[in-house]
Write a protein that holds these residues in place. Structure first.
Motif, PDB file in Angstrom:
ATOM      1  N   SER A 138      -5.922  -5.225  -4.569  1.00 42.94           N
ATOM      2  CA  SER A 138      -4.941  -4.238  -4.167  1.00 42.94           C
ATOM      3  C   SER A 138      -3.572  -4.905  -4.065  1.00 42.94           C
ATOM      4  CB  SER A 138      -5.322  -3.634  -2.812  1.00 42.94           C
ATOM      5  OG  SER A 138      -4.230  -2.928  -2.268  1.00 42.94           O
ATOM      6  N   HIS A 140      -1.439  -4.377  -2.054  1.00 43.86           N
ATOM      7  CA  HIS A 140      -1.089  -4.477  -0.638  1.00 43.86           C
ATOM      8  C   HIS A 140      -1.867  -5.570   0.084  1.00 43.86           C
ATOM      9  CE1 HIS A 140       1.035  -0.792  -1.371  1.00 43.86           C
ATOM     10  NE2 HIS A 140      -0.085  -0.225  -1.792  1.00 43.86           N
ATOM     11  N   ASN A 141      -2.852  -6.159  -0.578  1.00 44.11           N
ATOM     12  CA  ASN A 141      -3.696  -7.172   0.065  1.00 44.11           C
ATOM     13  C   ASN A 141      -3.120  -8.563  -0.211  1.00 44.11           C
ATOM     14  OD1 ASN A 141      -5.687  -8.848   1.049  1.00 44.11           O
ATOM     15  ND2 ASN A 141      -7.366  -7.561   0.322  1.00 44.11           N
TER      16      ASN A 141
END
Length: 178
Positions: A138, A140-141
């Motif tokens: 992701s 966002h990770n």
């Protein structure tokens, strides 16, 4: 089955027996199968529960297949299971193996994921027929992206849609000379 070792960890393939115990939440049987201890509060690390059936099928195909399935990250000194990860099966027709990793919350931020991911990637690129290692992460990770970079994977421009996470970015490490 091949145990991959790093400075602090043994990455032990999860057998069909160990995975069956994990699926039924049978802690004593899982610990006996792995000769190691799970954290008191957890039996399966984040993001792994939904994949136990998938990994059980890989392990049930035999020892050679189990090398390309899930592994327990077991500390060398204390025999604590700090996480799990590995591959989503043998390399595909193009020689690409897909890697993933997860660490129990009690053991996060101690470098275990990075150490395990690097050991997995280093082992995989030496295997016959492997041309690359990949991971989908992701955007966002940030922690997982750092782990991938530590393991020698590089962010590509490619993205894919994951049914659970939405858009994910492909990270890749080519075999030396590939």
């Amino acid at each position: 089955m091949t145990v991959i070792s790093s400075q602090r960890l043994h990455l032990v393939p999860l057998t069909a027996e160990a995975l069956a115990a994990l699926k039924t939440r049978d802690r004593p049987a899982a610990e006996a199968a792995l000769h190691a201890r799970f954290p008191v509060s957890d039996l399966v690390p984040p993001l792994m529960s939904d994949a136990l059936d998938f990994f059980h099928e890989i392990a049930a195909a035999g020892p050679a297949s189990a090398d390309w399935g899930a592994r327990a990250y077991i500390t060398v000194v204390t025999r604590d299971i700090v996480g799990m990860g590995g591959f989503g099966g043998p390399p595909d027709a193009q020689g690409v193996a897909t890697m993933g990793y997860s660490v129990f919350p009690a053991f996060q931020r101690q470098g275990y994921a990075s150490e395990a991911a690097q050991a997995l990637a280093d082992w995989a690129v030496t295997q016959p027929g492997v041309t690359a290692i990949r991971a989908t992460i992701s955007p966002h990770n940030i922690a997982s992206q750092r782990v991938a970079a530590y393991a020698g994977l590089t962010r590509t421009d490619a993205t894919e849609d994951d049914p659970d996470e939405g858009p994910v970015v492909v990270w890749q490490r080519l075999q030396d000379g590939a």
